[in-house]
Write a protein that holds these residues in place. Structure first.
Motif, PDB file in Angstrom:
ATOM      1  N   GLU A  89      -4.955  -1.152   2.309  1.00 29.85           N
ATOM      2  CA  GLU A  89      -4.251  -0.683   1.118  1.00 29.85           C
ATOM      3  C   GLU A  89      -2.772  -1.059   1.186  1.00 29.85           C
ATOM      4  O   GLU A  89      -2.193  -1.528   0.193  1.00 29.85           O
ATOM      5  CB  GLU A  89      -4.426   0.833   0.979  1.00 29.85           C
ATOM      6  N   GLU A  90      -2.173  -0.896   2.342  1.00 30.36           N
ATOM      7  CA  GLU A  90      -0.748  -1.206   2.487  1.00 30.36           C
ATOM      8  C   GLU A  90      -0.438  -2.690   2.335  1.00 30.36           C
ATOM      9  O   GLU A  90       0.623  -3.056   1.842  1.00 30.36           O
ATOM     10  CB  GLU A  90      -0.217  -0.700   3.820  1.00 30.36           C
ATOM     11  N   ILE A  91      -1.345  -3.544   2.761  1.00 30.60           N
ATOM     12  CA  ILE A  91      -1.086  -4.978   2.613  1.00 30.60           C
ATOM     13  C   ILE A  91      -1.564  -5.501   1.262  1.00 30.60           C
ATOM     14  O   ILE A  91      -1.475  -6.696   0.996  1.00 30.60           O
ATOM     15  CB  ILE A  91      -1.679  -5.802   3.787  1.00 30.60           C
ATOM     16  N   GLY A  92      -2.054  -4.596   0.412  1.00 33.89           N
ATOM     17  CA  GLY A  92      -2.363  -4.947  -0.964  1.00 33.89           C
ATOM     18  C   GLY A  92      -3.726  -5.555  -1.206  1.00 33.89           C
ATOM     19  O   GLY A  92      -3.966  -6.106  -2.283  1.00 33.89           O
ATOM     20  N   HIS A  93      -4.648  -5.429  -0.272  1.00 33.28           N
ATOM     21  CA  HIS A  93      -5.979  -5.998  -0.468  1.00 33.28           C
ATOM     22  C   HIS A  93      -6.942  -5.038  -1.167  1.00 33.28           C
ATOM     23  O   HIS A  93      -7.933  -5.486  -1.737  1.00 33.28           O
ATOM     24  CB  HIS A  93      -6.571  -6.445   0.858  1.00 33.28           C
ATOM     25  N   ILE A  94      -6.657  -3.738  -1.089  1.00 30.60           N
ATOM     26  CA  ILE A  94      -7.477  -2.744  -1.776  1.00 30.60           C
ATOM     27  C   ILE A  94      -6.558  -1.719  -2.413  1.00 30.60           C
ATOM     28  O   ILE A  94      -5.374  -1.624  -2.060  1.00 30.60           O
ATOM     29  CB  ILE A  94      -8.480  -2.026  -0.835  1.00 30.60           C
ATOM     30  N   GLU A  95      -7.121  -0.977  -3.353  1.00 30.34           N
ATOM     31  CA  GLU A  95      -6.367   0.129  -3.946  1.00 30.34           C
ATOM     32  C   GLU A  95      -7.309   1.299  -4.163  1.00 30.34           C
ATOM     33  O   GLU A  95      -8.505   1.114  -4.394  1.00 30.34           O
ATOM     34  CB  GLU A  95      -5.702  -0.292  -5.249  1.00 30.34           C
ATOM     35  N   ALA A  96      -6.745   2.487  -4.049  1.00 33.81           N
ATOM     36  CA  ALA A  96      -7.537   3.699  -4.263  1.00 33.81           C
ATOM     37  C   ALA A  96      -7.724   3.908  -5.748  1.00 33.81           C
ATOM     38  O   ALA A  96      -6.819   3.667  -6.547  1.00 33.81           O
ATOM     39  CB  ALA A  96      -6.840   4.903  -3.636  1.00 33.81           C
ATOM     40  N   GLN A  97      -8.904   4.326  -6.121  1.00 37.92           N
ATOM     41  CA  GLN A  97      -9.196   4.646  -7.509  1.00 37.92           C
ATOM     42  C   GLN A  97      -9.158   6.154  -7.687  1.00 37.92           C
ATOM     43  O   GLN A  97      -9.424   6.897  -6.743  1.00 37.92           O
ATOM     44  CB  GLN A  97     -10.594   4.161  -7.900  1.00 37.92           C
ATOM     45  N   ALA A  98      -8.852   6.571  -8.868  1.00 39.19           N
ATOM     46  CA  ALA A  98      -8.906   8.001  -9.160  1.00 39.19           C
ATOM     47  C   ALA A  98     -10.364   8.434  -9.038  1.00 39.19           C
ATOM     48  O   ALA A  98     -11.253   7.788  -9.577  1.00 39.19           O
ATOM     49  CB  ALA A  98      -8.395   8.272 -10.567  1.00 39.19           C
ATOM     50  N   SER A  99     -10.597   9.480  -8.264  1.00 42.81           N
ATOM     51  CA  SER A  99     -11.959   9.959  -8.080  1.00 42.81           C
ATOM     52  C   SER A  99     -11.965  11.476  -8.050  1.00 42.81           C
ATOM     53  O   SER A  99     -10.954  12.110  -7.788  1.00 42.81           O
ATOM     54  CB  SER A  99     -12.561   9.394  -6.794  1.00 42.81           C
ATOM     55  N   GLU A 100     -13.122  12.007  -8.330  1.00 41.00           N
ATOM     56  CA  GLU A 100     -13.277  13.449  -8.274  1.00 41.00           C
ATOM     57  C   GLU A 100     -13.570  13.851  -6.835  1.00 41.00           C
ATOM     58  O   GLU A 100     -14.280  13.170  -6.128  1.00 41.00           O
ATOM     59  CB  GLU A 100     -14.423  13.882  -9.186  1.00 41.00           C
ATOM     60  N   GLY A 101     -13.020  14.952  -6.419  1.00 37.35           N
ATOM     61  CA  GLY A 101     -13.262  15.427  -5.067  1.00 37.35           C
ATOM     62  C   GLY A 101     -12.278  14.838  -4.078  1.00 37.35           C
ATOM     63  O   GLY A 101     -11.318  14.157  -4.442  1.00 37.35           O
ATOM     64  N   ALA A 102     -12.554  15.077  -2.804  1.00 34.19           N
ATOM     65  CA  ALA A 102     -11.630  14.683  -1.743  1.00 34.19           C
ATOM     66  C   ALA A 102     -11.803  13.233  -1.307  1.00 34.19           C
ATOM     67  O   ALA A 102     -10.924  12.674  -0.675  1.00 34.19           O
ATOM     68  CB  ALA A 102     -11.818  15.593  -0.542  1.00 34.19           C
ATOM     69  N   LYS A 103     -12.935  12.620  -1.617  1.00 32.94           N
ATOM     70  CA  LYS A 103     -13.186  11.255  -1.159  1.00 32.94           C
ATOM     71  C   LYS A 103     -12.469  10.251  -2.054  1.00 32.94           C
ATOM     72  O   LYS A 103     -12.697  10.205  -3.258  1.00 32.94           O
ATOM     73  CB  LYS A 103     -14.686  10.964  -1.155  1.00 32.94           C
ATOM     74  N   ARG A 104     -11.622   9.450  -1.433  1.00 30.46           N
ATOM     75  CA  ARG A 104     -10.940   8.392  -2.172  1.00 30.46           C
ATOM     76  C   ARG A 104     -11.796   7.137  -2.138  1.00 30.46           C
ATOM     77  O   ARG A 104     -12.183   6.676  -1.076  1.00 30.46           O
ATOM     78  CB  ARG A 104      -9.574   8.078  -1.562  1.00 30.46           C
ATOM     79  N   GLN A 105     -12.074   6.597  -3.312  1.00 31.87           N
ATOM     80  CA  GLN A 105     -12.814   5.349  -3.375  1.00 31.87           C
ATOM     81  C   GLN A 105     -11.826   4.206  -3.487  1.00 31.87           C
ATOM     82  O   GLN A 105     -10.795   4.329  -4.144  1.00 31.87           O
ATOM     83  CB  GLN A 105     -13.761   5.339  -4.566  1.00 31.87           C
ATOM     84  N   PHE A 106     -12.189   3.100  -2.847  1.00 30.21           N
ATOM     85  CA  PHE A 106     -11.324   1.929  -2.841  1.00 30.21           C
ATOM     86  C   PHE A 106     -12.014   0.777  -3.530  1.00 30.21           C
ATOM     87  O   PHE A 106     -13.236   0.637  -3.461  1.00 30.21           O
ATOM     88  CB  PHE A 106     -10.977   1.528  -1.403  1.00 30.21           C
ATOM     89  N   THR A 107     -11.224  -0.046  -4.164  1.00 34.61           N
ATOM     90  CA  THR A 107     -11.722  -1.256  -4.800  1.00 34.61           C
ATOM     91  C   THR A 107     -10.813  -2.414  -4.423  1.00 34.61           C
ATOM     92  O   THR A 107      -9.656  -2.202  -4.055  1.00 34.61           O
ATOM     93  CB  THR A 107     -11.794  -1.073  -6.335  1.00 34.61           C
ATOM     94  N   LEU A 108     -11.329  -3.616  -4.518  1.00 35.43           N
ATOM     95  CA  LEU A 108     -10.542  -4.794  -4.180  1.00 35.43           C
ATOM     96  C   LEU A 108      -9.483  -5.065  -5.237  1.00 35.43           C
ATOM     97  O   LEU A 108      -9.725  -4.903  -6.432  1.00 35.43           O
ATOM     98  CB  LEU A 108     -11.432  -6.036  -4.078  1.00 35.43           C
ATOM     99  N   THR A 109      -8.337  -5.503  -4.783  1.00 34.41           N
ATOM    100  CA  THR A 109      -7.299  -5.995  -5.689  1.00 34.41           C
ATOM    101  C   THR A 109      -7.519  -7.499  -5.847  1.00 34.41           C
ATOM    102  O   THR A 109      -8.352  -8.104  -5.157  1.00 34.41           O
ATOM    103  CB  THR A 109      -5.897  -5.741  -5.109  1.00 34.41           C
ATOM    104  N   GLU A 110      -6.757  -8.122  -6.725  1.00 32.78           N
ATOM    105  CA  GLU A 110      -6.839  -9.577  -6.870  1.00 32.78           C
ATOM    106  C   GLU A 110      -6.479 -10.262  -5.555  1.00 32.78           C
ATOM    107  O   GLU A 110      -7.106 -11.245  -5.171  1.00 32.78           O
ATOM    108  CB  GLU A 110      -5.941 -10.065  -8.011  1.00 32.78           C
ATOM    109  N   ALA A 111      -5.478  -9.715  -4.866  1.00 34.98           N
ATOM    110  CA  ALA A 111      -5.092 -10.289  -3.568  1.00 34.98           C
ATOM    111  C   ALA A 111      -6.226 -10.151  -2.562  1.00 34.98           C
ATOM    112  O   ALA A 111      -6.475 -11.061  -1.763  1.00 34.98           O
ATOM    113  CB  ALA A 111      -3.829  -9.616  -3.034  1.00 34.98           C
ATOM    114  N   GLY A 112      -6.923  -9.018  -2.584  1.00 36.98           N
ATOM    115  CA  GLY A 112      -8.059  -8.812  -1.682  1.00 36.98           C
ATOM    116  C   GLY A 112      -9.204  -9.753  -1.999  1.00 36.98           C
ATOM    117  O   GLY A 112      -9.839 -10.307  -1.090  1.00 36.98           O
ATOM    118  N   LYS A 113      -9.478  -9.970  -3.290  1.00 39.73           N
ATOM    119  CA  LYS A 113     -10.530 -10.911  -3.688  1.00 39.73           C
ATOM    120  C   LYS A 113     -10.183 -12.326  -3.240  1.00 39.73           C
ATOM    121  O   LYS A 113     -11.040 -13.066  -2.750  1.00 39.73           O
ATOM    122  CB  LYS A 113     -10.726 -10.872  -5.196  1.00 39.73           C
TER     123      LYS A 113
END
Length: 186
Positions: A89-113
């Motif tokens: 996340e810090e190097i910009g390859h993924i980002e956290a998505q808004a999610s319900e509950g305590a679990k943070r879901q991550f998705t790829l950024t353009e840089a990560g792809k």
């Protein structure tokens, strides 16, 4: 949102991660006393990126997916996965998505792809290694053979429950040896 000591790694820690060194890439056992590194260099981050390519995932989901792929032979610890996610996340390859509950879901950024695309061969090789480990770990389907072996065990248990004489023991051993020779010739 600081949850622990790995949320803000030092520059040294970040450099070690990017170089595939340090505690994020330590030795991971396979069981049965075999110890070797599961992931070399930056392979873990490539595996995580590849697993997030099709859908957003949270840390526990990634752990379970790796464990499933290996047939239960290997499951990375949260102490390996979560710091790696933080660094990705810090190097910009993924980002956290808004999610319900305590679990943070991550998705790829353009840089990560883009990074994953540049390293597709290494990511695929690491995933194939996990799948191969799973293939070795899964029990072989041998229904009729397992049944026959159980029958042999039962028959031997019944026959040997009383004091058999040596002649009978040698006859039983000869029968088992003969069966083993026939199986070897198949």
């Amino acid at each position: 949102m600081a949850d622990g000591p790995f949320d803000r790694p030092s520059r040294r820690g970040r450099r070690m991660f990017e170089a595939g060194e340090g505690p994020f890439f330590g030795r991971h056992g396979f069981g049965r006393g075999e110890k070797r590194r599961m992931f070399d260099g930056g392979e873990l981050k490539l595996v995580l990126l590849a697993l997030m390519e099709t859908e957003p995932r949270h840390g526990y989901d990634l752990i379970r997916e790796i464990e499933t792929r290996t047939g239960g032979a290997y499951a990375p610890s949260p102490g390996i996965i979560y710091p790696t996610l933080t660094l990705l996340e810090e190097i910009g390859h993924i980002e956290a998505q808004a999610s319900e509950g305590a679990k943070r879901q991550f998705t790829l950024t353009e840089a990560g792809k883009s990074f994953l695309g540049e390293h597709r061969r290494e990511a695929d090789a690491a995933l194939a290694r996990l799948d191969a480990l799973g293939d070795r770990a899964r029990p072989m389907e041998a229904g009729p053979v397992a049944r026959a072996m159980q029958n042999l065990k039962t028959a031997l248990g019944q026959r040997l429950s009383s004091e058999p004489d040596k002649k009978i023991l040698f006859e039983i051993a000869d029968l088992i040896d003969e069966a083993a020779r026939k199986i070897e010739r198949l």
